[in-house]
Every structure is written in C-alpha cells, then in structure tokens.
Enzyme design. Structure first.
Site, mmCIF file in Angstrom:
data_model
loop_
_atom_site.group_PDB
_atom_site.id
_atom_site.type_symbol
_atom_site.label_atom_id
_atom_site.label_comp_id
_atom_site.label_asym_id
_atom_site.label_seq_id
_atom_site.Cartn_x
_atom_site.Cartn_y
_atom_site.Cartn_z
ATOM 1 N N ASP A 110 0.865 -1.184 0.000
ATOM 2 C CA ASP A 110 0.000 0.000 0.000
ATOM 3 C C ASP A 110 0.898 1.230 0.000
ATOM 4 O O ASP A 110 2.116 1.135 0.137
ATOM 5 C CB ASP A 110 -0.960 -0.029 1.184
ATOM 6 C CG ASP A 110 -0.243 0.005 2.506
ATOM 7 O OD1 ASP A 110 0.954 0.337 2.524
ATOM 8 O OD2 ASP A 110 -0.877 -0.300 3.521
ATOM 9 N N ASP A 289 -7.982 -7.454 1.368
ATOM 10 C CA ASP A 289 -7.012 -7.626 2.439
ATOM 11 C C ASP A 289 -7.688 -7.183 3.721
ATOM 12 O O ASP A 289 -8.578 -6.337 3.702
ATOM 13 C CB ASP A 289 -5.768 -6.747 2.213
ATOM 14 C CG ASP A 289 -6.031 -5.303 2.599
ATOM 15 O OD1 ASP A 289 -6.743 -4.618 1.842
ATOM 16 O OD2 ASP A 289 -5.566 -4.863 3.663
ATOM 17 N N CYS A 327 -12.298 -28.275 8.194
ATOM 18 C CA CYS A 327 -11.101 -27.595 7.688
ATOM 19 C C CYS A 327 -9.937 -28.581 7.620
ATOM 20 O O CYS A 327 -9.739 -29.373 8.537
ATOM 21 C CB CYS A 327 -10.758 -26.436 8.617
ATOM 22 S SG CYS A 327 -9.322 -25.486 8.095
ATOM 23 N N CYS A 329 -6.707 -27.643 7.428
ATOM 24 C CA CYS A 329 -5.435 -26.975 7.745
ATOM 25 C C CYS A 329 -4.677 -27.773 8.810
ATOM 26 O O CYS A 329 -5.233 -28.646 9.470
ATOM 27 C CB CYS A 329 -5.669 -25.526 8.187
ATOM 28 S SG CYS A 329 -6.093 -25.318 9.934
ATOM 29 N N CYS A 332 -6.382 -27.673 12.323
ATOM 30 C CA CYS A 332 -7.622 -28.435 12.509
ATOM 31 C C CYS A 332 -7.430 -29.935 12.351
ATOM 32 O O CYS A 332 -8.200 -30.716 12.897
ATOM 33 C CB CYS A 332 -8.686 -27.930 11.533
ATOM 34 S SG CYS A 332 -9.213 -26.251 11.912
ATOM 35 N N HIS A 358 -5.002 -21.322 11.108
ATOM 36 C CA HIS A 358 -6.379 -21.694 10.774
ATOM 37 C C HIS A 358 -7.151 -20.526 10.175
ATOM 38 O O HIS A 358 -7.840 -20.680 9.161
ATOM 39 C CB HIS A 358 -7.145 -22.240 11.978
ATOM 40 C CG HIS A 358 -8.620 -22.271 11.680
ATOM 41 N ND1 HIS A 358 -9.163 -23.200 10.818
ATOM 42 C CD2 HIS A 358 -9.619 -21.412 12.009
ATOM 43 C CE1 HIS A 358 -10.456 -22.934 10.659
ATOM 44 N NE2 HIS A 358 -10.756 -21.846 11.367
#
Ligand SMILES: [Zn+2]
Length: 402
Positions: A110, A289, A327, A329, A332, A358
C-alpha cells in the site's frame, strides 16, 4: 520470469515503454461475481483472492513456508512501516522485499497513505504531500506522490498503490470534494512518477489507482471516472470499512462497480468479515485484504464455517473437537479446541501461531470456494448457503469467560 515480449502479445493494450505492467484475465462471471487471474512476474493470483497482511515484512505469527502451505498466492507489505523501519534503502541493499523476507510469490504494497492519515495529530497535508511524525521516534517525514512510488520501487512490490487521502468517516461533503480533487492530482503525479525510472530488480511493478469519496455516490463516480481516464493497471476502492454500516459500504461498492472497467482487477481495501467478502464478491470485487483473520486469531477468536468461536469461552475447556471439523489446515487436522484454549490461557506463543494458520487458511478456503462456485456458475446458491451457515451459531460469540 515472464518476458515483456510475451506479455505484450496477449494483452489488449501494449505499454512497451512502461515498467508498470499487469495482466488480468476475466475467466468467467456469474451475475456480477467474477473469477479471474492476475498475472505478475512472481506468479499468478486466482481471484477472488484474499491477501494476508504482512505489515512489517511479516504476516504476524505465521511463517512464509506455512503461508505457502495454506495456499496464499500474494501478501501485502506496508510502505509506511517498512519506510520507517528498516528503511527502503536497507531493503534495497538486501535485494528488495521479496529477497529480504524470502517470499517468492507476488507482493502488493500500500502507499502508506492510510497509516499516515490515521496519525491524526501527527500529520499535516498540503498540495505537495503529507508531512508526518514517525510513531516510532517522533522524527519528521514527508510523503509525496513521487516519493511513495520511489519507496515502492525500492521495495520492489509487484503491485504498487498510489498515494491517496483516506478521509475519516463521517466526512462532510465540501471537505470530501476538496480532498478528492487533490487525491486525483496525486494519482496523476504517481502515474507520471511510475513511468519514469524503470524497475530496480528486473520484474514489472504494476500501479493501482484508489477510488475515494467516502459515502458520496457522486464523488465516488467522479473519482472512478477520473482514474479510468488516467489509466491504471487495476482499481482499488479505499476509504470503506472505516466505521460506516455494512449496507452503506455495499451501496458504495455498487456505485463504484458500475463505473469500473471489467478488464481490470478491483481491490476492495481493508475488507472485511467472511460475510463482507462474500457480499463484495457478489458485487464484482476481486481482491481483498484485512487484518481480521490474523488479529482476531491472536485474540483467540477463530473463524469457522458455522461462525466465529472464541476459545477463551469456558465451554471449550474440554472440547476435544477440531476448531473447524471441515477444515483441512494443519491446526484443525492435528489439534483440539481444548488444547488451543489451554495454549491461550497459558499465554503460549504456539496458540497465536495455530490460530493464525487456521484463520488465514479459512479465508483462503472461502475465496477458493467462491471462485469454484463462480466457475461452476452456481454462485448465488453457494452464497446463500455459505451465509446461512456462517450465521448458524451466533451464540458462540455472546459470552466470553476467562
Ligand atoms: Zn483449520
């Protein structure tokens, strides 16, 4: 790295002299929801895309290799923070931001405008730019449209943002008109600055314009139209999610979407909750974002397919189920809510790390699901079901007991 020759062949408009370059392909749309591909010299980004926020050259509490594992295709860096510390010259000496932080995928930086304008008493704005005091040591600095392009050139981000004034909410109409006129003059100066010196590191750096105008539809429209006339590689919508009601935010997104060209990526800055993202995707936004997944994760607040859970809540003390049973991931598939809760209660760093993995994995999954639904042309049904599920366990956020 893709050569400029190849890129120029397949893009509608050729900018042979420019080092700012980006290719966007709109693969398909379902209603106004879009599935696309943004191509940079550091790789492609499938949209809709969520971009984890790496303010100081680090996405807080998660390693670069883990970001790759959960499928992050692009991360953000913050010009204001990196300029102040460690400094653009040092990052240049380190080979640019990609090499300095060892991230080989795309980076968006940015312009620093949002942070500078958040400083309130610490800044002074005029036509030339904005003078501000460092939050670190009180030293005085100036950002001009030209200098923020130069800093981002030194950082070597794949996508640079123009310097803009992010007006507070609420903001009166007369101030917004004056502010917007100046922001547009700054956008033009950024574009001129971006066309001059050429890249430092051999890869292209695109430049996005930022639509401002608070909650005034006519100023938003004027802002978008003026930026389109200047011609940018993509268009961001800034100045939202600053305290206005969600419905008003959606209305302004609608206004902007109506004007923005279909053949360029659209980036809704700083947004938002999973619900906000789904609504914005349905309104034709491509890139997002937000600090929510990382910040909330560090506060024991986890996003799941059936709504948020706060692991400080006593009811998770002996809950030996995964944070989100659907999930896949690392967190998890290996750990329970009870263990994560224990880590937070004991103030163990691992708790912040596992929660961050997560939450970011969840946001990235959400955008992949949205994209899949758009490609399959079943986005409206997917959206309804996803929103219904997200709202199905609201009681989890009601009481927090430590
Ligand atoms: Zn997970």
């Amino acid at each position: 790295m893709a050569s400029t020759g190849f890129l120029c062949e397949v893009v509608g408009h050729v900018r042979s002299e420019s080092w700012t370059y980006l290719k966007f392909t709109l693969v398909t749309s379902d209603g106004r929801a879009r599935a696309g591909i943004v191509e940079t010299d550091h790789g492609s980004i499938e949209t809709p895309a969520f971009m984890p926020v790496g303010t100081q050259g680090s996405v807080k509490a998660i390693e670069q290799r883990e970001l790759v594992e959960i499928g992050a295709q692009i991360i953000l860096g913050n010009t204001y923070h990196l300029y102040l510390r460690p400094g653009a010259d040092l990052i240049q000496a380190g080979g640019g931001l990609h090499r300095f932080i060892n991230w080989t995928r795309p980076i968006l930086t940015d312009s620093g405008g949002f942070q500078v304008f958040s400083l309130n008493n610490l800044r002074d704005i005029d036509e030339a730019g904005v003078t501000f005091k460092s939050h670190l040591d009180g030293s005085s600095h100036v950002f001009t449209p030209e200098s923020v392009v130069q800093i981002q050139r030194q950082l070597g981000s794949d996508i640079m943002m123009v310097l803009d004034e992010c007006a507070p909410f609420p903001c009166d109409l007369e101030y917004m008109q004056r502010s917007n006129a100046r922001t547009l003059r700054w956008a033009e100066r950024c574009k001129v600055a971006a066309e001059k010196p050429g890249p430092l590191y051999g890869h292209s750096q695109a430049l996005f314009g930022i639509v401002q105008g608070s909650v005034y539809p006519e100023i938003r429209t004027q802002s978008a139209e003026a930026l389109i006339r200047l011609g940018f590689d993509g268009y961001a919508i800034g100045g939202l999610a600053v305290g206005e009601p969600a419905e008003l935010m959606y209305r302004i997104v609608d206004v902007c979407e109506n004007v923005l060209p279909t053949d360029k990526p659209r980036y809704l800055m700083g947004v938002g909750t999973p619900e906000n993202l789904i609504e914005a995707v349905s309104r034709g936004m491509d890139m997002f974002d937000c600090v929510l997944p990382t910040r909330n994760g560090r506060n024991a607040n986890l996003f799941t397919r059936t709504g948020d859970i706060n692991l400080r809540n006593a009811k998770y003390k002996a809950d030996f189920t995964p944070p989100d049973g659907e999930c896949d991931c690392y967190t998890c598939t290996n750990f329970t809510r009870a263990y994560l809760r224990h880590l937070f209660q004991a103030k163990e760093i691992l708790g912040l790390q596992l929660a961050t993995i997560h939450n970011l994995a969840f946001y990235l999954w959400l955008m992949r699901e949205a994209r899949g639904a758009i490609l399959a042309r079943r986005f409206p049904a997917w959206k309804n079901e996803a929103l219904q599920r997200l709202n199905s366990k609201k009681e989890d956020t009601e009481t927090v007991s430590t």
